[in-house]
Write a protein that holds these residues in place. Structure first.
Motif, PDB file in Angstrom:
ATOM      1  N   UNK A 100       4.357  -0.148  24.286  1.00 35.89           N
ATOM      2  CA  UNK A 100       3.463   0.832  23.672  1.00 35.89           C
ATOM      3  C   UNK A 100       2.632   0.204  22.562  1.00 35.89           C
ATOM      4  N   UNK A 101       1.379   0.593  22.485  1.00 30.80           N
ATOM      5  CA  UNK A 101       0.492   0.109  21.433  1.00 30.80           C
ATOM      6  C   UNK A 101       0.491   1.119  20.290  1.00 30.80           C
ATOM      7  N   UNK A 102       0.728   0.610  19.100  1.00 31.99           N
ATOM      8  CA  UNK A 102       0.740   1.429  17.887  1.00 31.99           C
ATOM      9  C   UNK A 102      -0.518   1.081  17.093  1.00 31.99           C
ATOM     10  N   UNK A 103      -1.332   2.082  16.796  1.00 31.52           N
ATOM     11  CA  UNK A 103      -2.492   1.900  15.930  1.00 31.52           C
ATOM     12  C   UNK A 103      -2.087   2.332  14.533  1.00 31.52           C
ATOM     13  N   UNK A 104      -2.151   1.397  13.585  1.00 35.20           N
ATOM     14  CA  UNK A 104      -1.737   1.658  12.207  1.00 35.20           C
ATOM     15  C   UNK A 104      -2.956   1.662  11.305  1.00 35.20           C
ATOM     16  N   UNK A 105      -3.078   2.714  10.512  1.00 31.15           N
ATOM     17  CA  UNK A 105      -4.166   2.853   9.545  1.00 31.15           C
ATOM     18  C   UNK A 105      -3.555   2.684   8.162  1.00 31.15           C
ATOM     19  N   UNK A 161      -7.246   6.335   4.335  1.00 33.39           N
ATOM     20  CA  UNK A 161      -6.134   6.659   5.229  1.00 33.39           C
ATOM     21  C   UNK A 161      -5.988   8.171   5.371  1.00 33.39           C
ATOM     22  N   UNK A 162      -6.376   8.918   4.351  1.00 32.64           N
ATOM     23  CA  UNK A 162      -6.248  10.383   4.371  1.00 32.64           C
ATOM     24  C   UNK A 162      -7.000  10.982   5.559  1.00 32.64           C
ATOM     25  N   UNK A 163      -8.133  10.419   5.909  1.00 33.22           N
ATOM     26  CA  UNK A 163      -8.899  10.903   7.067  1.00 33.22           C
ATOM     27  C   UNK A 163      -8.052  10.847   8.338  1.00 33.22           C
ATOM     28  N   UNK A 164      -7.280   9.783   8.511  1.00 38.04           N
ATOM     29  CA  UNK A 164      -6.427   9.652   9.693  1.00 38.04           C
ATOM     30  C   UNK A 164      -5.263  10.637   9.646  1.00 38.04           C
TER      31      UNK A 164
END
Length: 146
Positions: free
Chosen positions: A25-30, A60-63
């Motif tokens: 699995x690919x994890x996108x981290x912001x 990061x809040x936007x995400x």
């Protein structure tokens, strides 16, 4: 004959390994580019077999808003994997469990930054903390206790 069998066995094992790697699995981290503990959590996820794409951002809040992190349950970084949110220092084993069980939920959250959680290791100190399942309606329930 023995050499041909060994070659076949080796090729087969490489194929299985390649398949397993491609299915990781690919994890996108912001995360904020200057946050060290976020980088340690990324390392934890990679060490546990996840493919991680790290996105440095000053917002990061936007995400968090986009993924539906409930107000007051935030941490220093926000991630997304297979449509689920993963907020904060969630252990890889809980992310694996989430992906296996596939509950109808937004995802998982570890609010704040508890000492001893992945990426927040500091000596022998290990605070007790809960991994919370964030339900579709934004309510939470305990998923795992540490």
């Amino acid at each position: 004959m023995k050499t041909a069998f060994l070659q076949l066995l080796l090729v087969g094992s490489f194929s299985v390994s390649a398949l397993a790697a491609s299915e990781a699995p690919t994890v996108d981290v912001y995360k904020n580019p200057s946050c060290g503990c976020c980088g340690k959590w990324v390392d934890h996820m990679r060490a546990n077999g996840f493919t991680v794409r790290s996105h440095d951002t000053n917002d990061v809040v936007q995400q968090k808003y986009r993924l539906g992190v409930p107000y007051g349950y935030g941490s220093c970084h926000t991630a997304e994997v297979n449509g689920y949110l993963v907020e904060g220092h969630v252990p890889a084993r809980d992310v694996r469990r989430l992906l296996k069980e596939q509950p109808k939920a937004r995802g998982l959250a570890v609010p704040a930054m508890p000492m001893g959680s992945p990426g927040m290791e500091q000596g022998n100190r290990k605070d007790h903390y809960d991994v919370l399942l964030v339900n579709q309606d934004g309510t939470t329930q305990t998923y795992t206790r540490y």
